[in-house]
Design an enzyme around this catalytic site. Structure first.
Site, short mmCIF file in Angstrom:
data_model
loop_
_atom_site.label_atom_id
_atom_site.label_comp_id
_atom_site.label_asym_id
_atom_site.label_seq_id
_atom_site.Cartn_x
_atom_site.Cartn_y
_atom_site.Cartn_z
N ASN A 1 1.01 -1.35 0.06
CA ASN A 1 -0.16 0.24 0.13
C ASN A 1 1.05 1.21 -0.08
O ASN A 1 1.65 1.39 -0.86
CB ASN A 1 -1.21 0.07 1.00
CG ASN A 1 -0.79 -0.36 2.46
OD1 ASN A 1 -0.32 -1.46 2.94
ND2 ASN A 1 -1.14 0.54 3.26
N ASP A 2 0.65 2.08 0.84
CA ASP A 2 1.20 3.44 0.81
C ASP A 2 2.89 3.55 0.37
O ASP A 2 3.78 2.79 0.87
CB ASP A 2 1.37 4.32 2.07
CG ASP A 2 -0.27 4.23 2.85
OD1 ASP A 2 -0.95 3.21 2.47
OD2 ASP A 2 -0.49 4.59 3.99
N TYR B 1 3.73 1.59 10.47
CA TYR B 1 3.08 2.35 9.54
C TYR B 1 3.76 3.25 8.91
O TYR B 1 5.00 3.46 9.00
CB TYR B 1 1.77 2.74 10.42
CG TYR B 1 0.46 1.94 10.61
CD1 TYR B 1 0.77 0.58 10.51
CD2 TYR B 1 -0.72 2.36 11.15
CE1 TYR B 1 -0.48 -0.27 10.43
CE2 TYR B 1 -1.70 1.65 11.16
CZ TYR B 1 -1.62 0.19 11.10
OH TYR B 1 -2.62 -0.62 11.13
N ARG C 1 -1.09 9.59 13.11
CA ARG C 1 -0.25 8.49 12.56
C ARG C 1 0.47 9.27 11.37
O ARG C 1 -0.04 10.34 10.92
CB ARG C 1 -0.66 7.04 11.96
CG ARG C 1 -1.73 7.19 11.15
CD ARG C 1 -2.30 5.97 10.74
NE ARG C 1 -3.43 5.96 10.38
CZ ARG C 1 -4.70 5.49 10.97
NH1 ARG C 1 -4.63 5.35 12.19
NH2 ARG C 1 -5.80 5.45 10.35
N ASP C 2 1.38 8.61 10.57
CA ASP C 2 2.00 8.92 9.21
C ASP C 2 2.81 10.08 9.24
O ASP C 2 2.53 11.24 8.68
CB ASP C 2 0.86 9.00 8.31
CG ASP C 2 -0.16 7.66 8.28
OD1 ASP C 2 0.33 6.82 8.62
OD2 ASP C 2 -1.26 8.18 7.88
C1 FRU Z 1 -3.04 4.69 4.66
C2 FRU Z 1 -2.89 3.99 5.77
C3 FRU Z 1 -1.91 4.80 6.91
C4 FRU Z 1 -1.24 3.86 7.58
C5 FRU Z 1 -0.70 2.84 6.80
C6 FRU Z 1 -0.83 1.45 7.30
O1 FRU Z 1 -3.46 4.05 3.63
O2 FRU Z 1 -3.95 3.50 6.65
O3 FRU Z 1 -2.66 5.75 7.38
O4 FRU Z 1 -0.04 4.27 8.27
O5 FRU Z 1 -2.05 2.85 5.71
O6 FRU Z 1 -0.46 0.34 6.37
#
Ligand code: FRU
Length: 484
Positions: A44-45, A104, A172-173
């Protein structure tokens, strides 16, 4: 010593799984040439995007052991040109109490020949919790590296006691940057809120400041005046051509006929004039597959954005046909950003011009595993159409006046299998559509309208014999394929 052996074990486990499935993945018709994909399993991200010692580094949320996600690792790949990516060992896993349920998303800061990575350690306690106010612990952590591959011990920078009391546990992030001798960290957050008796949380961002990257204190909050989604993920704050841009993913915006058509949204606000974010919000991409982008400034000063060409929680609505081959999702082509006419324009990085391209004759062709670009100009008032695929199974891109529509319906009006269950997305330009540029890399199509004013990204699952392009109604049309 004990620590190193432990590290080798998890890296070896991931590498063994990548090797075990290599042939199966390589033979999958949906693998791409120039887009970042998981070597196996789920991605993912994008995380930690940067250029370090001349080399582009992209990390990503990686679940090599499960094609349906679940996390566990930061994957890593490197490139000299943002197009040819070499996959390296994963760099982070869940080996600390503070990150035991997830490493994350986060970002990179380069300083004095050292890379610093900031990320969120997620903990979900077992039990009967709501995981909003209770049962979840979000910490922000840092590691450093001299080579982008081997990481130092983890340092915990912020924990639950450091956040404002009215915040839920969803924080987060971290995106970190340096400005005039100070370090800043922006975090996505979910503020506990009520509308009368009814719970109605407010998405927002928290900005922390530090003088040494270790001690952080809250500088300010970025709050909408009106509720604007219940949670903001993956915030990013940067200057672009003199404008102050906030990029973020406000979850929970109501769908409108031509806006916010996906389950979760991702866009930007121009904060230059002190407006609250919801006033100037625009979506980054109006296609089916776009979320959680991150930007970075490269060594030439370009502001480059890479997004995840996917959206969370779409298992019911998106049959990603690569799953049967052991992988799913990819990142977008890197896009250079500029402001124009009060909006941010996105264009594929100019490195795509350095690939070896061969022009096809006419307005119709077939393709196999090459990357394809279609460049068209439109005639005033005349509708134009680009079809990718066949009449039975394809994506139709219809452009007319200021409206662009992507449709995964065949000529009988039935859903095309190549859409993976999706149907229609609509975009609008400020004035007439003059120009469209489409980039196709096996199972992804990215459409850039009017030089990047509107962008639409979608995955498309065509078998090789169905890979056809047909263009109608354009003033000019060029179709090119890579020769590599
Ligand atoms: C966005 C998210 C972030 C998190 C990550 C976890 O897609 O939900 O907020 O850090 O993916 O995989």
């Amino acid at each position: 010593m004990g620590k190193e052996i432990e590290n080798e074990n998890w890296v070896n486990k991931v590498r063994a799984e990548e090797n075990r499935q290599k042939d199966r993945l390589n033979s999958c018709p949906f693998r791409m040439k120039y887009h970042i994909m998981p070597p196996v399993g789920w991605l993912n991200d994008p995380n930690g995007l940067c250029q370090f010692q001349g080399t582009y580094q992209a990390y990503f949320q990686y679940s090599p052991l499960s094609v349906n996600g679940g996390g566990g690792f930061w994957g890593h790949c490197t490139s000299q040109d943002l197009l040819h990516w070499q996959y390296q060992d994963p760099v982070l896993t869940t080996d600390r109490p503070e990150d035991r349920s997830g490493v994350y998303s986060g970002s990179a800061l380069i300083e004095d020949g050292t890379m610093y990575l900031f990320y969120t350690g997620n903990v979900k306690l077992p039990g009967d919790y709501d995981y909003i106010d209770e049962g979840r612990i979000s910490s922000q952590l840092m590691v450093s590296s001299k080579d982008g591959q081997h990481m130092s011990e983890k340092t915990v920078l912020l924990g639950m006691k450091d956040y404002p009391e009215d915040m839920t546990a969803h924080i987060r992030d971290p995106k970190v940057w340096k400005d005039q001798g100070h370090y800043y960290m922006i975090l996505g957050a979910r503020k506990r809120d009520f509308d009368g008796d009814r719970r109605r949380d407010t998405g927002c961002a928290l900005v922390y400041v530090s003088d040494d990257k270790k001690q952080w204190k809250l500088d300010h909050e970025i709050l909408p005046k009106e509720n604007f989604g219940y949670m903001w993920e993956c915030p990013d704050l940067f200057e672009l051509d003199g404008e102050k841009i906030l990029s973020y993913c406000p979850q929970g915006l109501p769908a409108e006929p031509e806006r916010c058509q996906n389950l979760y949204q991702s866009g930007y606000s121009i904060l230059t004039n002190g407006e609250t974010p919801e006033k100037t919000f625009r979506e980054w991409d109006l296609g089916f597959d776009f979320y959680a982008p991150q930007t970075f400034e490269d060594e030439n000063g370009r502001r480059i954005l890479i997004g995840w060409a996917g959206v969370p929680d779409t298992i019911e609505t998106h049959r990603n046909l690569s799953v049967q081959n052991g992988w799913q999702h990819c990142l977008t082509i890197p896009r250079e950003l500029h402001t124009e006419n009060g909006a941010v324009y996105q264009r594929p990085v100019c490195e795509i011009d350095t690939l070896s391209w061969k022009q096809e004759e006419g307005t119709h062709c077939s393709f196999e595993r090459e990357m394809v670009k279609i460049e068209t100009t439109l005639q005033d008032g005349i509708p134009a159409e680009i079809r990718i695929g066949t009449e039975e199974n394809g994506l139709m891109i219809h452009m007319e006046a200021d409206r662009i529509q992507m449709t995964f319906l065949n000529k009988k009006g039935e859903p095309s299998a190549c859409g993976g269950g999706r149907a229609i997305r609509i975009g609008r330009t400020a004035s007439e559509i003059r120009h469209a540029f489409v980039l196709i890399d096996n199972s992804i199509a990215e459409i850039f309208v009017n030089d990047g004013e509107v962008v639409m990204t979608t995955r498309i699952y065509l078998e090789e014999p169905e890979r056809m392009i047909t263009v109608n109604g354009c003033r000019t049309c060029e179709i090119w394929k890579t020769e590599e």
